[in-house]
Design a protein around this motif. Structure first.
Motif, PDB file in Angstrom:
ATOM      1  N   GLN A   1      24.834  24.525  65.402  1.00  0.00           N
ATOM      2  CA  GLN A   1      25.768  23.860  66.318  1.00  0.00           C
ATOM      3  C   GLN A   1      26.292  22.570  65.704  1.00  0.00           C
ATOM      4  OE1 GLN A   1      22.547  24.433  68.460  1.00  0.00           O
ATOM      5  NE2 GLN A   1      23.262  26.530  68.382  1.00  0.00           N
ATOM      6  N   ARG A   2      27.497  22.239  66.061  1.00  0.00           N
ATOM      7  CA  ARG A   2      28.113  21.030  65.530  1.00  0.00           C
ATOM      8  C   ARG A   2      28.300  20.014  66.640  1.00  0.00           C
ATOM      9  NH1 ARG A   2      29.541  21.273  60.894  1.00  0.00           N
ATOM     10  NH2 ARG A   2      28.914  23.245  60.013  1.00  0.00           N
ATOM     11  N   PRO A   3      28.169  18.758  66.271  1.00  0.00           N
ATOM     12  CA  PRO A   3      28.474  17.725  67.266  1.00  0.00           C
ATOM     13  C   PRO A   3      29.975  17.652  67.485  1.00  0.00           C
ATOM     14  CG  PRO A   3      28.043  16.728  65.141  1.00  0.00           C
ATOM     15  CD  PRO A   3      27.829  18.202  64.966  1.00  0.00           C
ATOM     16  N   PHE A   4      30.395  16.926  68.499  1.00  0.00           N
ATOM     17  CA  PHE A   4      31.832  16.713  68.723  1.00  0.00           C
ATOM     18  C   PHE A   4      32.452  16.055  67.503  1.00  0.00           C
ATOM     19  CE2 PHE A   4      30.380  16.489  73.204  1.00  0.00           C
ATOM     20  CZ  PHE A   4      31.073  17.600  73.630  1.00  0.00           C
ATOM     21  N   ARG A   5      33.673  16.430  67.187  1.00  0.00           N
ATOM     22  CA  ARG A   5      34.417  15.770  66.104  1.00  0.00           C
ATOM     23  C   ARG A   5      35.687  15.214  66.717  1.00  0.00           C
ATOM     24  NH1 ARG A   5      30.781  15.734  61.946  1.00  0.00           N
ATOM     25  NH2 ARG A   5      30.178  17.828  61.308  1.00  0.00           N
ATOM     26  N   ARG A   6      35.895  13.964  66.514  1.00  0.00           N
ATOM     27  CA  ARG A   6      37.101  13.379  67.101  1.00  0.00           C
ATOM     28  C   ARG A   6      38.352  13.719  66.298  1.00  0.00           C
ATOM     29  NH1 ARG A   6      38.026  10.274  71.394  1.00  0.00           N
ATOM     30  NH2 ARG A   6      40.029   9.722  70.508  1.00  0.00           N
ATOM     31  N   LYS A   7      38.173  13.962  65.009  1.00  0.00           N
ATOM     32  CA  LYS A   7      39.342  14.263  64.165  1.00  0.00           C
ATOM     33  C   LYS A   7      39.077  15.551  63.407  1.00  0.00           C
ATOM     34  CE  LYS A   7      41.896  10.714  64.978  1.00  0.00           C
ATOM     35  NZ  LYS A   7      43.084  10.931  65.773  1.00  0.00           N
ATOM     36  N   PRO A   8      40.125  16.227  63.010  1.00  0.00           N
ATOM     37  CA  PRO A   8      39.907  17.419  62.195  1.00  0.00           C
ATOM     38  C   PRO A   8      39.159  17.047  60.909  1.00  0.00           C
ATOM     39  CG  PRO A   8      42.197  17.262  62.893  1.00  0.00           C
ATOM     40  CD  PRO A   8      41.522  15.972  63.284  1.00  0.00           C
TER      41      PRO A   8
ATOM     42  N   PRO B   1      51.424  10.959  51.053  1.00  0.00           N
ATOM     43  CA  PRO B   1      52.336  11.941  50.463  1.00  0.00           C
ATOM     44  C   PRO B   1      51.544  12.977  49.660  1.00  0.00           C
ATOM     45  CG  PRO B   1      53.088   9.696  50.051  1.00  0.00           C
ATOM     46  CD  PRO B   1      51.730   9.595  50.668  1.00  0.00           C
ATOM     47  N   GLY B   2      51.868  14.222  49.884  1.00  0.00           N
ATOM     48  CA  GLY B   2      51.202  15.285  49.137  1.00  0.00           C
ATOM     49  C   GLY B   2      49.882  15.724  49.740  1.00  0.00           C
ATOM     50  N   ALA B   3      49.356  14.933  50.694  1.00  0.00           N
ATOM     51  CA  ALA B   3      48.088  15.331  51.319  1.00  0.00           C
ATOM     52  C   ALA B   3      48.353  16.487  52.274  1.00  0.00           C
ATOM     53  CB  ALA B   3      47.494  14.153  52.080  1.00  0.00           C
ATOM     54  N   PRO B   4      47.338  17.347  52.426  1.00  0.00           N
ATOM     55  CA  PRO B   4      47.576  18.485  53.331  1.00  0.00           C
ATOM     56  C   PRO B   4      47.703  18.021  54.776  1.00  0.00           C
ATOM     57  CG  PRO B   4      45.283  18.434  52.614  1.00  0.00           C
ATOM     58  CD  PRO B   4      45.980  17.312  51.904  1.00  0.00           C
ATOM     59  N   GLY B   5      48.574  18.642  55.504  1.00  0.00           N
ATOM     60  CA  GLY B   5      48.727  18.351  56.926  1.00  0.00           C
ATOM     61  C   GLY B   5      47.698  19.149  57.708  1.00  0.00           C
ATOM     62  N   HIS B   6      47.849  19.147  59.019  1.00  0.00           N
ATOM     63  CA  HIS B   6      46.957  19.969  59.842  1.00  0.00           C
ATOM     64  C   HIS B   6      47.343  21.423  59.657  1.00  0.00           C
ATOM     65  CE1 HIS B   6      45.428  16.509  61.867  1.00  0.00           C
ATOM     66  NE2 HIS B   6      46.616  16.147  62.290  1.00  0.00           N
ATOM     67  N   SER B   7      46.397  22.236  59.367  1.00  0.00           N
ATOM     68  CA  SER B   7      46.664  23.667  59.432  1.00  0.00           C
ATOM     69  C   SER B   7      45.351  24.363  59.680  1.00  0.00           C
ATOM     70  CB  SER B   7      47.338  24.176  58.166  1.00  0.00           C
ATOM     71  OG  SER B   7      46.372  24.312  57.150  1.00  0.00           O
ATOM     72  N   ARG B   8      45.404  25.651  59.949  1.00  0.00           N
ATOM     73  CA  ARG B   8      44.216  26.343  60.423  1.00  0.00           C
ATOM     74  C   ARG B   8      43.020  26.225  59.491  1.00  0.00           C
ATOM     75  NH1 ARG B   8      45.660  32.555  60.782  1.00  0.00           N
ATOM     76  NH2 ARG B   8      43.475  32.774  60.312  1.00  0.00           N
ATOM     77  N   GLU B   9      43.256  26.288  58.193  1.00  0.00           N
ATOM     78  CA  GLU B   9      42.117  26.275  57.273  1.00  0.00           C
ATOM     79  C   GLU B   9      41.441  24.900  57.218  1.00  0.00           C
ATOM     80  OE1 GLU B   9      44.657  29.574  56.231  1.00  0.00           O
ATOM     81  OE2 GLU B   9      45.063  27.433  56.432  1.00  0.00           O
ATOM     82  N   LEU B  10      42.158  23.878  57.629  1.00  0.00           N
ATOM     83  CA  LEU B  10      41.653  22.534  57.405  1.00  0.00           C
ATOM     84  C   LEU B  10      40.942  21.931  58.607  1.00  0.00           C
ATOM     85  CD1 LEU B  10      44.701  21.141  55.452  1.00  0.00           C
ATOM     86  CD2 LEU B  10      42.622  22.205  54.573  1.00  0.00           C
TER      87      LEU B  10
ATOM     88  N   ASN C   1      49.453  18.935  75.994  1.00  0.00           N
ATOM     89  CA  ASN C   1      48.226  18.270  76.423  1.00  0.00           C
ATOM     90  C   ASN C   1      46.991  19.083  76.054  1.00  0.00           C
ATOM     91  OD1 ASN C   1      49.695  16.174  77.435  1.00  0.00           O
ATOM     92  ND2 ASN C   1      49.540  16.790  79.562  1.00  0.00           N
ATOM     93  N   THR C   2      47.121  20.393  76.121  1.00  0.00           N
ATOM     94  CA  THR C   2      46.020  21.271  75.703  1.00  0.00           C
ATOM     95  C   THR C   2      45.738  21.029  74.223  1.00  0.00           C
ATOM     96  OG1 THR C   2      46.720  22.918  77.322  1.00  0.00           O
ATOM     97  CG2 THR C   2      45.273  23.680  75.569  1.00  0.00           C
ATOM     98  N   GLN C   3      46.809  20.959  73.441  1.00  0.00           N
ATOM     99  CA  GLN C   3      46.687  20.712  72.005  1.00  0.00           C
ATOM    100  C   GLN C   3      45.972  19.385  71.738  1.00  0.00           C
ATOM    101  OE1 GLN C   3      50.372  19.616  69.972  1.00  0.00           O
ATOM    102  NE2 GLN C   3      49.860  21.089  68.367  1.00  0.00           N
ATOM    103  N   GLU C   4      46.380  18.360  72.482  1.00  0.00           N
ATOM    104  CA  GLU C   4      45.785  17.039  72.295  1.00  0.00           C
ATOM    105  C   GLU C   4      44.301  17.056  72.659  1.00  0.00           C
ATOM    106  OE1 GLU C   4      48.034  13.885  74.156  1.00  0.00           O
ATOM    107  OE2 GLU C   4      46.286  12.559  74.181  1.00  0.00           O
TER     108      GLU C   4
ATOM    109  N   LEU D   1      37.527  18.324  70.335  1.00  0.00           N
ATOM    110  CA  LEU D   1      36.790  19.390  69.639  1.00  0.00           C
ATOM    111  C   LEU D   1      37.128  19.467  68.162  1.00  0.00           C
ATOM    112  CD1 LEU D   1      37.052  22.184  72.351  1.00  0.00           C
ATOM    113  CD2 LEU D   1      35.055  20.784  71.838  1.00  0.00           C
ATOM    114  N   GLY D   2      38.050  18.629  67.714  1.00  0.00           N
ATOM    115  CA  GLY D   2      38.413  18.651  66.302  1.00  0.00           C
ATOM    116  C   GLY D   2      39.100  19.936  65.890  1.00  0.00           C
ATOM    117  N   VAL D   3      39.709  20.592  66.866  1.00  0.00           N
ATOM    118  CA  VAL D   3      40.388  21.856  66.590  1.00  0.00           C
ATOM    119  C   VAL D   3      41.885  21.637  66.721  1.00  0.00           C
ATOM    120  CG1 VAL D   3      40.870  24.124  67.576  1.00  0.00           C
ATOM    121  CG2 VAL D   3      38.506  23.352  67.319  1.00  0.00           C
ATOM    122  N   TYR D   4      42.603  21.861  65.631  1.00  0.00           N
ATOM    123  CA  TYR D   4      44.050  21.736  65.721  1.00  0.00           C
ATOM    124  C   TYR D   4      44.677  23.109  65.832  1.00  0.00           C
ATOM    125  CZ  TYR D   4      48.892  20.919  64.954  1.00  0.00           C
ATOM    126  OH  TYR D   4      50.242  20.907  65.125  1.00  0.00           O
ATOM    127  N   LEU D   5      45.399  23.318  66.913  1.00  0.00           N
ATOM    128  CA  LEU D   5      46.163  24.565  67.082  1.00  0.00           C
ATOM    129  C   LEU D   5      47.596  24.181  67.411  1.00  0.00           C
ATOM    130  CD1 LEU D   5      43.742  26.602  69.400  1.00  0.00           C
ATOM    131  CD2 LEU D   5      43.978  26.812  66.930  1.00  0.00           C
TER     132      LEU D   5
END
Ligand SMILES: [Zn+2]
Length: 445
Positions: A2-9, A40-49, A162-165, A171-175
């Motif tokens: 189990q993982r603790p809560f993550r505030r950021k991805p 610049p050049g850093a990966p943005g939010h995406s499913r793998e990250l 708001n669901t996304q936020e 949960l540190g989950v970006y969708l």
């Protein structure tokens, strides 16, 4: 695990930003010279990250489909990898609250000694022309997380943004909002086979309440209907037509049907009229400045109040025929209504007409005092969804309306049966994604 809560991805190790101390750009004060935000050049939010992988799960075939010989893991060669985010909702050992896991599922080939290759792949439900959304295990979002998204969007009435936020911040989950929308539609599609059995059960009830409220679908005026029985809450979005309600309850519906005065309900034989509506209208007339209207309002109100008290009393005491006891009183009231049919006051005329037109449906409760006097049950069943309509401005597509009505039916029926809707919804999604039938609705607790 189990993982603790993550505030950021959280990024996987390869993409992690170096710690400040090791960063050549770090200033002596320990502050990075980098600008805040994405570099610049850093990966943005995406499913793998979003999260590191919790576990890799092999879906190796256990048996050769040709000769039936058992296949070991060493005969397995992984082909397809699938990442799934899933929610653990307080169901793990010693776990309270929410946590997310990110599993990698591997599918592939198992080669048998006979030479035959048996392949595993994620399950899927065959395409259906009515649904543009797929229903398969080819999904980043696991069944419980999908169920949770439905909870946030329907019960908590959160917008897609708001669901996304919420998912990202807590949960540190970006969708993406498109993925969130797809999850709600997919869940609706998953529960669709449950609708017919629910309608069937409602159609056999001895008492049903029905009501309808306007609903907007991308500016088009539709109606959200509810049919509420002791064990079923069935919701439908469609036109305000007699067919809709007849299709839902069945033409041979033999139970009592409690409704307001809307004409589409008149086709049902054993109809009950809500007295709260009539009392409201009588009260409206009582407040009129026209003497005739005020007097008629007084008389209607007094009669309804008196009979209501008599019905309550009859429920407590031994059976007695109120219809018999109040026959003369009602006959006098009928004459009063008839006298007001050509009243100059429009609302007086309308109420007199309404009583006469629905005479039997209004007074039948005097012969069956155990029946309800009001349609509060159906009005309550719509209240939450009326607020959702105000917040969301309705739905945007036919598929969205369909998904909403289906999900609301399942959620509210579970709640009525004192059964938690969310694990059940997750189970239905999981089974349907495999191409299996939906597990039946839980029985009343
Ligand atoms: Zn074989």
């Amino acid at each position: 695990m189990q993982r603790p809560f993550r505030r950021k991805p959280i990024r996987p190790p390869s993409q992690q930003v170096p710690a400040v101390a090791a960063c050549p750009e770090a200033t002596p004060g320990g502050k990075s010279a980098k600008k805040p935000g994405r570099q610049p050049g850093a990966p943005g939010h995406s499913r793998e990250l979003t999260l590191p992988v919790t576990e890799t799960i092999l879906h190796a075939p256990t048996q050769c489909i040709l000769c039936g010989l058992g296949l070991g893991v060493d005969a397995f060669k992984a082909g397809t990898g699938l990442y799934v985010l899933e929610l653990l909702a307080g169901d793990g050992p010693g776990l309270k609250g929410l946590a997310v896991r990110h599993d990698k599922h591997l599918y592939g080939d198992g080669t048998c000694a006979c030479g035959h290759v048996t392949r595993t792949e994620p399950g899927r439900c065959p395409d259906e022309p009515m649904w543009k959304v797929g229903l398969s295990e080819w999904s980043l979002v696991g069944p419980m997380l999908t169920s949770f998204i439905v909870f946030l969007s329907l019960r908590m009435r959160l917008s897609r943004q708001n669901t996304q936020e919420f998912l990202n911040d807590w949960l540190g989950v970006y969708l993406s909002t498109a993925t969130i929308n797809r999850c709600v539609h997919e869940a609706g599609r998953a529960v669709e086979p449950l609708e017919a059995p629910l309608a069937e059960e409602a159609g056999q009830a001895s008492l049903a309440h029905a009501d309808e409220t306007p609903w907007k679908e991308w500016g088009k005026l539709l109606w959200l209907w509810v049919i509420s029985t002791a064990t079923v809450s069935l919701y439908l979005i469609g036109y305000r037509s007699a067919e809709l309600i007849t299709n839902a309850l069945g033409e041979d519906f033999a139970g009592w049907l409690m409704t307001d005065g809307y004409k589409v309900y008149r086709q049902f034989q054993k109809r009950l009229r809500c007295w709260a509506h009539l009392l409201r209208k009588a009260k409206g007339l009582q407040e009129s400045l026209t003497g005739e209207a005020k007097q008629f309002g007084d008389e209607c109100h007094a009669l309804l109040e008196e009979l209501m008290a008599a019905v309550y009393q009859a429920r407590e005491g031994p059976p007695s025929s109120l219809a018999e006891r109040y026959r003369d009183r009602l006959e006098a009231f009928r004459l009063l209504c008839e006298r007001h049919l050509d009243s100059q006051h429009e609302k007086t005329r309308a109420l007199a007409f309404e009583f006469l037109n629905d005479w039997d449906a209004v007074w039948i409760v005097l012969s069956h005092p155990y029946l309800p006097l009001t349609n509060n049950e159906a009005e309550r069943a719509l209240r939450h969804w009326v607020i959702l309509r105000r917040i969301s401005q309705g739905t945007r597509t036919e598929q969205g309306s369909r998904a909403l009505a289906l999900l609301v039916s399942v959620i509210e029926t579970c709640r009525k049966r004192k059964q938690p809707p969310w694990p059940y919804l997750a189970k239905v999604i999981a089974e349907r994604r495999k191409g299996n039938p939906a597990p039946p609705m839980p029985a009343p607790a």
